[in-house]
Design an enzyme around this catalytic site. Structure first.
Site, short mmCIF file in Angstrom:
data_model
loop_
_atom_site.label_atom_id
_atom_site.label_comp_id
_atom_site.label_asym_id
_atom_site.label_seq_id
_atom_site.Cartn_x
_atom_site.Cartn_y
_atom_site.Cartn_z
N HIS A 243 -7.17 80.11 -61.92
CA HIS A 243 -7.67 81.24 -61.13
C HIS A 243 -7.82 80.85 -59.68
CE1 HIS A 243 -12.14 80.60 -60.55
NE2 HIS A 243 -12.05 79.86 -61.63
N HIS B 143 -20.71 76.97 -58.28
CA HIS B 143 -20.96 78.40 -57.98
C HIS B 143 -21.97 78.63 -56.86
CE1 HIS B 143 -19.20 80.14 -61.99
NE2 HIS B 143 -18.35 79.40 -61.33
N ASP C 251 -14.21 74.66 -57.82
CA ASP C 251 -13.97 75.77 -58.76
C ASP C 251 -13.58 77.01 -57.99
OD1 ASP C 251 -13.99 77.67 -60.72
OD2 ASP C 251 -16.13 77.56 -61.13
N ASP D 242 -8.78 74.87 -64.32
CA ASP D 242 -9.75 75.71 -63.62
C ASP D 242 -10.47 74.80 -62.62
OD1 ASP D 242 -11.99 77.14 -62.83
OD2 ASP D 242 -12.27 78.13 -64.75
N GLU E 127 -11.33 85.83 -62.17
CA GLU E 127 -11.75 85.06 -63.34
C GLU E 127 -13.26 84.97 -63.38
OE1 GLU E 127 -12.95 81.30 -65.50
OE2 GLU E 127 -13.37 81.99 -63.47
N GLU E 128 -13.84 84.79 -62.19
CA GLU E 128 -15.29 84.55 -62.14
C GLU E 128 -16.08 85.72 -62.71
OE1 GLU E 128 -16.44 81.82 -61.79
OE2 GLU E 128 -15.38 80.61 -60.31
ZN ZN Z 1 -13.53 78.55 -62.33
#
Ligand code: ZN
Length: 725
Positions: free
Chosen positions: A372, A544, A382, A447, A419-420
């Site tokens: 992603h 995140h 990420d 990922d 994707e998140e």
């Molecule tokens: Zn990810």
């Protein structure tokens, strides 16, 4: 999404053998121009009658992925926050499409129109029992020394799929928000109706925490990052070290992806631009839908600490105590919380990027590589480390194309969007392809590509040996091969991707099982495409948050981008070796062995659950039959000759045979009878899910019926293999 991050790393750190710190230092001290250590050429590989031509090609490929270029690509991808469906996200799609085109791939940007929320107002306030204000937030993420987090485009912390509303209630602390934690609260007669649950990140998928709280009558959920789990108790926080600083927040989706992932309004249907609104479900937050209706808000420990410190009620059990410097209580009592969440829900456009190389001999058989591209903020680890690795894999394959090579099967590179928010770009694409994917021979996911030096992999059992073979062919930046480095830490890496079968004697490295939390889910668990997921991991406390940026990456994960190069080589070799094999290199012997182990374990669970009268014999017999057929065919795969089309077809259809048309009880979108994300875990796999979840629910009739479904699937798989020759 993909939290095989936080908790995994704690476990990892605890288990790192003495070799690692030195190894890590060696990697970081390595000059970028150092010649790559060479892996020994492989003599043979399952599925090839003569591997020598492929070995030469692979050698050419391995020379192309470049650390310096990977670093430049990572820098470009992370220069701006690029949340799904924003103009900055669109820019990254065009950048990736340009790279695919330069490599010679036939490239398209594929849009979907999907339901996504973006936050308008998020507010948290708390008072003590005397009405004194304890906190008012959320506090903006900030550390001295990392100005990227101060960019006004950094989205305020919020949960994808959160409800909107304005609620006030007393707080109750629920530890990790696992089913056993909620059971503990119930055992203490703590009623959650009208309450606001405060729980910490870790152990399970955040959507499961919200789901369990919602089912028990809570009106809101605060999810915070405890310093015990990814903050100062692990090591120095960013910008000194890799761990979460005081104001760092883990954003993330709380979609009920264990019901179905993708656009909440279109389970099983692709949200193409021309899909009429009448084809969408009307209330995705209703029963059967994938959206929570209560509010949830992610917060930092800076904001959680005053709330937890003021909580009264019983003492928290010892293992509920985190690392904040006071004794934790469960509540209720002591704090009243006010939450406001105004979420702007709209159908927004997202963009997948798809690049294809048509196969020369079997164009319908697709080998798919995917990662992603969207991020909560900058997303250096990420997912951009995965994207940079994928772009260098494309670079390497492009170099071979320019020299005249064509893969035997079609290779498809995919850059997924959204994707998140719930694996949306990949799920919609899979739903759009429909039965074309019956011929897709593999899906290779990455990922979180690189957060450190420790290789980790998960796969469907038929590809576990395949991924080990690839690791034996790729040099490690530490010297030797990826496989040799992996041997030093064979099973420590991944809490969420444990294997559910015991290792076979002599097995050197551990490959986990695929649960959920990334884009392999629609491929394997909905469409029955054999899949793998790989990454290179290390201490990573900024998951995140706004701090997962280029500066963090170069200080903590991979200063010279040599692990980006390693992952590019791994991904590219996966695609090439699968695309060119004479016979598909699936190892159904291991698959059958693992299924037999799952059945054995389920039988014990059943008897522990008081369901000892369940008859496992037919399923065990079907598994033995599958095993015998697999062993017979393995010999043909190891020395392929003659017309192989029919053999390949049978090998591919065997995985499809393990799907059930009706899907799992209460979640028909999940069709795989062997693997699903756990209903109460979300990330970790539950194996033979229909059977095991019925046993956990102590539902004898359902367990018996699901055993029958499984037996039929195993017999279908066995017949498919038996018919091949
Ligand atoms: Zn990810």
């Amino acid at each position: 999404m993909n939290l095989r991050t936080t908790l995994a790393f704690f476990l990892l750190l605890a288990m790192i053998p003495a070799v690692s710190p030195a190894g890590r230092l060696a990697a970081q001290a390595m000059p970028p121009q150092a010649p790559p250590p060479q892996a020994p050429p492989l003599q043979n590989s399952l599925g090839y009658s003569d591997f020598s031509t492929e070995a030469l090609l692979e050698e050419k490929f391995l020379a192309v992925p470049d650390p310096k270029l990977a670093g430049e690509e990572l820098k470009i991808l992370t220069v701006e926050p690029h949340l799904a469906a924003t103009p900055e996200d669109r820019k990254t799609a065009e950048y990736v499409a340009g790279k695919f085109r330069a490599a010679g791939f036939e490239t398209q940007i594929v849009p979907y129109r999907v339901l996504l929320n973006q936050p308008k107002v998020v507010r948290v306030e708390a008072w003590d029992e005397n009405g004194h204000l304890l906190m008012s937030g959320p506090t903006r993420e900030h550390v001295a020394g990392d100005s990227a987090a101060d960019d006004p485009r950094v989205v305020m912390p919020f949960n994808g799929s959160s409800g909107s509303g304005d609620v006030t209630g007393e707080a109750v602390y629920a530890n990790y928000g696992r089913i056993e934690d909620f059971n503990e609260l119930a055992a203490r007669n703590i009623d959650l109706h009208g309450k606001i649950v405060i729980c910490r990140y870790g152990s399970n998928f955040r959507g499961v925490k919200v789901y369990l709280a919602e089912q028990r009558g809570a009106v809101g959920v605060l999810i915070y990052s405890d310093p015990q789990d990814d903050g100062y108790s692990k090591g120095d926080p960013w910008p000194i070290g890799p761990w979460r600083p005081e104001t760092g927040v883990q954003r993330g989706s709380v979609q009920y992806l264990f019901k179905y992932p993708g656009d909440p309004e279109t389970p099983g249907v692709a949200s193409t631009l021309d899909l009429p609104d009448s084809a969408r479900i009307t209330n995705p937050a209703g029963p059967g839908g994938s959206e929570p209706h209560i509010i949830s808000i992610p917060i930092s420990y800076h904001d959680a600490a005053p709330i937890l410190q003021a909580l009264k009620g019983p003492s928290a059990p010892q293992n509920w105590q985190g690392a904040l410097p006071f004794h934790y209580h469960i509540g209720p009592g002591g704090t009243r919380i006010h939450l406001v969440s105004q979420q702007d829900y709209q159908r927004r456009i997202i963009w997948d990027v798809i690049g294809k190389i048509e196969g020369s001999q079997d164009p319908d058989a697709w080998v798919i590589v995917g990662n992603h591209r969207d991020a909560w903020v900058y997303g250096a680890v990420d997912p951009s480390s995965g994207t940079a690795s994928m772009l260098e894999a494309a670079h390497g394959i492009g170099a071979l194309l320019h020299q005249g090579w064509r893969p035997r099967r079609t290779v498809v590179f995919c850059s997924w969007d959204a994707e998140e928010e719930g694996l949306i770009g990949s799920t919609e694409w899979v739903e759009q392809q429909g039965h074309s994917l019956d011929h897709a021979v593999a899906y290779f996911n990455v990922d979180v590509g690189v957060s450190g030096p420790d290789f980790t992999a998960s796969a469907v059992p038929s590809l576990k040996e395949f991924i080990r073979g690839i690791a034996r062919s790729v040099p490690s930046p530490l010297g030797g091969t990826v496989y040799q480095m992996w041997q030093l830490k064979p099973s420590a890496n991944n809490e969420h991707r444990q294997s559910n079968a015991p290792p076979i004697p002599g097995e050197e490295v551990h490959v986990g099982d695929l649960g959920s939390g990334s884009d392999f889910t629609p491929f394997l668990q909905h469409a029955g495409v054999p899949a793998t997921d790989i990454g290179s991991t290390g201490p990573y406390g900024v998951y995140h948050s706004a701090f997962d940026d280029f500066a963090w990456f170069t200080q903590n994960a991979d200063p010279h981008f040599v692990y980006l190069q390693q992952m590019a080589r791994m991904l590219g070799l996966e695609a090439m070796r699968m695309a060119d094999a004479d016979v598909l290199p699936y190892d159904y012997v291991t698959y059958a062995r693992e299924i037999s182990a799952y059945l054995e374990a389920a039988k014990h669970r059943a008897s522990d659950a008081g369901l000892g009268s369940l008859d496992f014999a037919p399923a065990q017999a079907a598994a033995s039959r599958f095993s015998a057929a697999a062993q017979r065919l393995y010999a043909a795969q190891a020395a392929p000759s003659g017309d192989l089309a029919q053999l390949n077809l049978a090998l591919r259809q065997t995985e499809t045979a393990l799907l059930s048309d009706s899907g799992l009880p209460n979640r028909p979108w999940y069709r795989h009878t062997i693997f699903a994300p756990g209903e109460n875990t979300g990330y970790a796999a539950v194996v033979i899910p229909g059977v095991n979840e019925a046993i956990d629910a102590r539902d004898q009739n359902l367990a018996a019926q699901q055993l029958q479904v499984l037996t039929q699937a195993l017999n279908r798989a066995a017949s498919t293999l038996e018919a091949a020759h």
